[in-house]
Design an enzyme around this catalytic site. Structure first.
Site, mmCIF file in Angstrom:
data_model
loop_
_atom_site.group_PDB
_atom_site.id
_atom_site.type_symbol
_atom_site.label_atom_id
_atom_site.label_comp_id
_atom_site.label_asym_id
_atom_site.label_seq_id
_atom_site.Cartn_x
_atom_site.Cartn_y
_atom_site.Cartn_z
ATOM 1 N N ASP A 131 0.802 -1.231 0.000
ATOM 2 C CA ASP A 131 0.000 0.000 0.000
ATOM 3 C C ASP A 131 0.832 1.276 0.000
ATOM 4 O OD1 ASP A 131 0.756 0.259 2.756
ATOM 5 O OD2 ASP A 131 -0.958 -0.981 3.330
ATOM 6 N N ASN A 146 -9.779 0.008 13.373
ATOM 7 C CA ASN A 146 -11.111 -0.372 12.881
ATOM 8 C C ASN A 146 -11.079 -1.743 12.185
ATOM 9 O OD1 ASN A 146 -9.740 0.157 10.547
ATOM 10 N ND2 ASN A 146 -11.063 1.812 9.837
ATOM 11 N N HIS A 154 -8.935 -2.632 9.798
ATOM 12 C CA HIS A 154 -8.462 -2.649 8.402
ATOM 13 C C HIS A 154 -7.163 -3.433 8.278
ATOM 14 C CE1 HIS A 154 -6.064 1.421 8.720
ATOM 15 N NE2 HIS A 154 -5.235 0.409 8.840
ATOM 16 N N GLU A 170 -10.544 -0.856 4.228
ATOM 17 C CA GLU A 170 -11.334 -0.341 5.350
ATOM 18 C C GLU A 170 -12.627 -1.153 5.504
ATOM 19 O OE1 GLU A 170 -9.915 1.621 7.222
ATOM 20 O OE2 GLU A 170 -8.957 3.333 6.244
#
Ligand code: GLP
Length: 271
Positions: free
Chosen positions: A90, A161, A163, A168
């Site tokens: 990423d 969260n 991810h 996400e």
């Protein structure tokens, strides 16, 4: 809960109440050293067989100790990275690789500058790819992973969260490498690095969930109390797209490496 002697220098508790095998080390440093040694063992085994080692790597505070130990193994014990092929999954988008907040300088200063991976064997997504070329760029990036024989070992961290990479909550299990929107909590968590949330890019290039699941082995690290709440959902809850890392329950060779702060109440369930 059982106590395992993972090697002569390290020990871990294997949590038994989790849906994904989970090793808890006494400190973040021990966790990092352990993961580095798993990576090193794979590299040594492949080097002995004269075959490449294809690694998927990651950025963030979590893997810093692992990189530190890998660099030490190279410098002090001669661990040879010359056959390693390294892929980063990423990068912020848009983002110039020259920007201090880019994942490129991060990976170089924490790892690549200190080991002997040939430059042509390092691939990191370019956040300055023109938007109209992004789709073909991502397809070519994944084609390069495939040409290398696929990722043998993917190291991951996890967002608060849930991810993984920059997938996400709500990301499809079938998602491929793409430009994805960052969640508000992810942008808030990186605000410090960017000098304010308003400066954090709204999107990122990221491997899709299906690209991550294609890795033969995944080690996902989670350290510190800020990860405890999401870990309990990932490790004891249902598989749901609302918690991206939960899909790793369906990956046949994934292990979590955590510390007691991240384990939180999982330890009590285990006792
Ligand atoms: C970022 C990265 C993830 C990383 C996560 C956790 O959003 N894209 O790959 O795992 O943050 O970061 P940290 O280790 O700093 O908590």
């Amino acid at each position: 809960m059982t106590v395992d002697h993972v090697s002569s220098r390290e020990w871990a508790q294997r949590l038994s109440s989790t849906k994904i095998p989970t090793l808890m080390f006494p400190t973040p440093a021990d966790a990092g050293v352990h993961v580095a040694h798993v990576v090193a063992d794979l590299i040594r085994e492949n080097n002995a067989a004269s075959v490449p080692t294809v690694l998927g790597l990651t950025t963030g505070a979590t893997p810093v100790g692992m990189y530190h130990e890998l660099v030490r193994l190279h410098r002090e014990e001669g661990l040879d990275f010359s056959k390693v092929m390294a892929f980063l999954p990423d990068e912020y988008f848009p983002m110039s690789p020259d920007c201090p907040q880019s994942n490129h300088p991060w990976m170089r200063s924490h790892f690549f500058d200190h080991v002997n991976i040939p430059e042509e064997q390092i691939q990191m997504p370019r956040g300055d790819t023109p938007l109209n070329e992004v789709q073909s760029y991502c397809e070519e990036f994944i084609a390069a992973v495939d040409r290398a024989g696929g990722i043998q070992l993917q190291i991951l961290g996890i967002g608060r969260n849930g991810h993984i990479s920059f997938n996400e909550p709500g990301s499809s299990w079938h998602s491929q490498m793409r430009v994805a929107k960052l969640a508000p909590e992810t942008r808030a968590d990186t605000a410090g690095v960017f000098g304010g949330e308003e400066n954090v890019p709204r999107q990122a290039l990221t491997f899709g969930i299906s690209n991550i699941l294609a890795a033969r082995q995944v080690i996902i690290m989670a350290l510190g109390h800020r990860k405890a709440e999401i870990l309990s959902r990932v490790l004891t809850g249902e598989v749901t797209e609302a918690v991206p890392a939960s899909i790793l329950q369906r990956h046949r060779n994934t292990i979590f490496v955590i510390d007691p702060a991240a384990a939180g109440s999982l330890v009590d369930q285990d006792a």
